[in-house]
Design an enzyme around this catalytic site. Structure first.
Site, short mmCIF file in Angstrom:
data_model
loop_
_atom_site.label_atom_id
_atom_site.label_comp_id
_atom_site.label_asym_id
_atom_site.label_seq_id
_atom_site.Cartn_x
_atom_site.Cartn_y
_atom_site.Cartn_z
N GLU A 137 33.47 47.61 36.04
CA GLU A 137 34.28 47.50 34.82
C GLU A 137 34.98 48.82 34.51
O GLU A 137 36.15 48.84 34.12
CB GLU A 137 33.40 47.10 33.62
CG GLU A 137 32.77 45.72 33.74
CD GLU A 137 33.75 44.57 33.56
OE1 GLU A 137 34.94 44.82 33.30
OE2 GLU A 137 33.31 43.41 33.70
N ARG A 177 39.01 48.97 34.49
CA ARG A 177 39.64 49.17 33.18
C ARG A 177 40.05 50.62 32.97
O ARG A 177 41.14 50.90 32.50
CB ARG A 177 38.68 48.75 32.06
CG ARG A 177 38.29 47.29 32.16
CD ARG A 177 37.53 46.84 30.93
NE ARG A 177 36.75 45.65 31.21
CZ ARG A 177 36.52 44.68 30.33
NH1 ARG A 177 37.00 44.75 29.11
NH2 ARG A 177 35.79 43.64 30.67
N ASP A 237 35.40 36.38 42.63
CA ASP A 237 36.86 36.39 42.44
C ASP A 237 37.67 37.57 42.97
O ASP A 237 38.41 37.46 43.94
CB ASP A 237 37.20 36.14 40.95
CG ASP A 237 36.39 37.00 39.96
OD1 ASP A 237 35.67 37.90 40.41
OD2 ASP A 237 36.49 36.77 38.74
N GLU A 296 43.39 34.67 32.86
CA GLU A 296 43.63 34.18 34.23
C GLU A 296 44.67 33.06 34.34
O GLU A 296 45.45 33.02 35.30
CB GLU A 296 42.31 33.72 34.88
CG GLU A 296 41.33 34.84 35.18
CD GLU A 296 40.60 35.37 33.95
OE1 GLU A 296 40.61 34.68 32.91
OE2 GLU A 296 40.04 36.49 34.02
N THR A 348 43.03 44.17 39.22
CA THR A 348 42.49 42.93 38.66
C THR A 348 42.44 42.95 37.13
O THR A 348 42.17 41.94 36.50
CB THR A 348 41.10 42.62 39.26
OG1 THR A 348 40.73 41.31 38.91
CG2 THR A 348 40.05 43.61 38.75
C1 DMJ Z 1 38.99 41.06 33.46
O1 DMJ Z 1 38.24 42.17 33.10
C2 DMJ Z 1 39.39 41.12 34.89
O2 DMJ Z 1 40.44 40.28 35.10
C3 DMJ Z 1 38.28 40.78 35.83
O3 DMJ Z 1 38.69 40.75 37.18
C4 DMJ Z 1 37.66 39.46 35.49
N1 DMJ Z 1 37.60 39.15 34.13
C5 DMJ Z 1 38.22 39.83 33.07
C6 DMJ Z 1 39.06 38.96 32.17
O4 DMJ Z 1 38.67 37.66 32.07
#
Ligand code: DMJ
Length: 658
Positions: free
Chosen positions: A283, A287, A416, A550, A636
């Site tokens: 995370e 982020r 994912d 998403e 992501t």
């Molecule tokens: C986000 O922090 C990112 O997209 C991550 O890859 C998966 N989920 C959350 C949002 O739903």
């Protein structure tokens, strides 16, 4: 208590290992000794990584080298000599000059001749003896002083160190050629209706940001109803301003410059990673490092790059596992890592350790330090060697044994973004990282064969594989895959581009149905395909919507690649539903049940709402010239990073990149 420790001088970026008595004068002397080796003024506590569990890292080849590019610069650990001066356990590396030293002169303390080495040792002995005596004198003097005087002195010392650190932070990193940054502004739609829609999204961003600014500033997230800060264990226990860092690039592309500057100021003055706090490596990478790097590339402000690198250094100890597969969590201060208690027998998670590549390659590119690149390439190599049941990657891997945990495979949560980063590694390398593309193609083939099915009603969905059984359930998280298939269409095997464009469109349609079949026109966390039930959540615990991006992300990719107006229509439907049901006077909140027409709020404004959901909506109503996809690859968490042309850089030496 004695501990084997390692230390790195932040000024010169060199490191060594030794044994010291914790919390004792020996500790102080160890630091002086190590500092004198590095040409450092003095090692700070932050420079010393104390770690019982990190002892192996002292033997890791990446550690004791002076020149990180030279593998052979590692002194032989069997040739250590004891230094007998009250510091009997401090290890001084000893090298027999000429005997097998391939690169004479590049070790930390010894030159090619033994004579100079002895002189150096003698000089060190004298220095340590003098320092020792000086310290004793100082201690005697101290004892004569009152408690208050001692406290005041300590405080002055501390202030001095903080000042020095601030000065050091401002020291620029080595300059590298900045990639071609195209489309950081613009995208103004010609059409009035579109312009209004885009303005509305910008207004939503301002509402989310302004309320966070008033009620949650510096906290990780916002409780928009209680009007106070909020956090979860992924960010640890300290206030790291996750929303600020995550939102920066969205503010930038929307032209919210005052807000961007406020965020920058907070980061400059408050964002501190030397905290005793255990964070999620994944995370924090997607982020914070992703957010900071994107802010750096867009704005050119050095501070973002510096902070990204500082944080990355703090994450490195997470890789000190027997296999090099990182722990899920790491304590930013001690460097001690561990895994989530719930993850299959102490396993690390595919979507977590497999979603570091983009950011780490950029870190190596920007710093000239290959360590980040090596860490992620090591993960890739290890995965390549492993057997995959049915060609599928299980979600769990034990970092101690290097064996898979439970045989669960998912393109939603836990799996994912691993697949996403294989594709994006290839795109980000200007399509030269063929190894990553091959891994992506192989994985997608297995996914199509074993996980993707059509429901009776004709909806294509991605199920989850659990111990040889296909569960006909798709998570909101898996909806990102529509965008991924479309993004990967060009360059696919046997020129199946058309097939993947179609597959992406089918997934987008299914996910749209999952929104359309609810009372709020917002999608549930996960939905089933079971007999008469299609694209609908069955269990109460799966009916929530937490402002996730998403589905909108997939609409945006589909829009960019097809220009089919339905994706803008669907995106607008979602924006209106968010505005109607999730907006409250103190910001935006998730809802607990999308099938109930009177929503109950969960009172959390997730940082990814500002980083992703609103950014993708804004881009959906912008022209394609804003952040064009042949120049930018989104991590992501929707943080755009530029395509890197790696030829003529040290990273191009890797055979994976040709
Ligand atoms: C986000 O922090 C990112 O997209 C991550 O890859 C998966 N989920 C959350 C949002 O739903």
């Amino acid at each position: 208590m004695r501990a084997k420790i390692r230390s790195t001088c932040a000024e010169t970026n060199q490191g060594t290992c030794g044994v010291m008595e914790l919390n004792s004068r020996e500790g102080y002397q160890y630091k002086q000794w190590a500092a004198s080796l590095f040409g450092c003024s003095f090692l700070l506590s932050e420079d010393v990584v104390e770690a019982f569990s990190l002892i192996e890292s002292c033997d890791s080849p990446s550690f004791r080298k002076q020149d990180p590019y030279q593998e052979s610069a590692v002194p032989d650990s069997s040739k250590h000599k004891r230094f007998d001066l009250g510091l009997e356990d401090v290890l001084i590396p000893h090298v027999d000059a000429g005997k097998g030293a391939k690169h004479p002169g590049i070790f930390l303390i010894h030159g090619p001749d033994e004579h100079r080495h002895r002189e150096e040792e003698e000089r060190l002995r004298n220095k340590i003896r003098a320092d020792h005596e000086k310290a004793l004198e100082e201690a005697k003097e101290k004892l004569k002083k009152s408690r208050e005087e001692i406290r005041a002195e300590i405080q002055t010392e501390k202030n001095k160190v903080v000042q020095e650190m601030k000065i050091r932070e401002k020291k620029p990193l080595p300059a590298v050629p900045i990639p071609n940054l195209i489309g950081t502004h613009g995208g103004d739609p010609e059409d009035n209706d579109l312009r209004e829609k885009r303005e509305k999204i910008k207004e939503m961003m301002k509402h989310a940001w302004d309320n966070y600014r008033i009620y949650g500033w510096g906290h990780n997230e916002l409780r928009p109803i209680a009007r106070k800060g909020h956090s979860t264990n992924i960010f640890g226990t300290s206030q790291m301003g996750a929303t600020i860092v995550d939102a920066l690039d969205t503010l930038y592309i929307m032209g919210l410059h005052d807000e961007f500057r406020d965020g920058q100021k907070w980061i400059e003055n408050n964002l501190d990673f030397s905290v005793n706090s255990e964070v999620s490596v994944f995370e924090v990478n997607i982020r914070f490092i992703g957010g900071l790097l994107a802010a750096y590339y867009l704005s050119g402000e050095e501070i973002f790059k510096i902070k990204a690198v500082q944080l990355a250094e703090k994450l490195l100890p997470a890789f000190n596992t027997p296999t090099g597969i990182p722990w899920a969590m790491v304590n930013l201060k001690s460097g001690v890592g561990r895994n989530w208690g719930w993850a299959s027998a102490g396993s690390s998670i595919l979507a977590e350790f497999g979603t570091l590549h983009m950011e780490f390659v950029h870190l190596s590119y920007l710093t000239g330090n290959p360590i980040y690149y090596k860490k992620v390439m090591h993960i890739r190599k290890l995965l390549q060697k492993m057997d995959r049941p049915n060609g599928l990657y299980p979600n769990y891997l034990n970092p101690r044994t290097g064996r898979w945990g439970q045989y669960h495979t998912s393109v939603g949560g836990l799996g994912d973004s691993f697949y996403e980063y294989l594709l994006k590694a290839w795109l980000m390398s200007d399509k030269t990282d063929h190894e990553a593309r091959k891994m992506y193609d192989d994985a997608v083939e297995a996914i199509e064969k074993h996980l993707i099915r059509k429901s009776r009603g004709g909806l294509t969905f991605i199920g989850e594989w659990k111990n040889g059984h296909l569960e006909k359930k798709m998570g909101h998280l898996a909806c990102f895959a529509g965008g991924m298939f479309v993004l990967g269409a060009d360059g696919s095997r046997m020129d199946k581009a058309g097939h993947y464009l179609e597959l992406g469109a089918e997934i987008a349609r299914t996910c749209h149905e999952s929104y359309d079949r609810t009372a709020l026109k917002l999608g549930p966390e996960s939905f089933k395909f079971d007999g008469a039930v299609e694209a609908v959540a069955v269990r109460q615990a799966e009916k929530y919507y937490i402002l996730r991006p998403e589905v909108i992300e997939t609409y945006w990719y589909l829009w960019r690649f097809t220009h089919d107006p339905r994706y803008r229509e669907w995106g607008w439907e979602a924006a209106l539903a968010i505005e109607k049901y999730c907006r409250v006077s103190g910001g935006f909140s998730g809802v607990k049940d999308v099938y109930s027409s009177t929503p109950t709020h969960d009172d959390v404004q997730q940082s990814f709402f500002l980083a992703e959901t609103l950014k993708y909506l804004y881009l959906l109503f912008s022209g394609d010239d804003l952040l064009p996809l042949d120049h930018w690859v989104f991590n992501t968490e929707a943080h755009p990073l530029p395509v890197l042309h790696l030829a003529n850089t040290t990273l191009s030496r890797n055979p994976a990149v040709r």
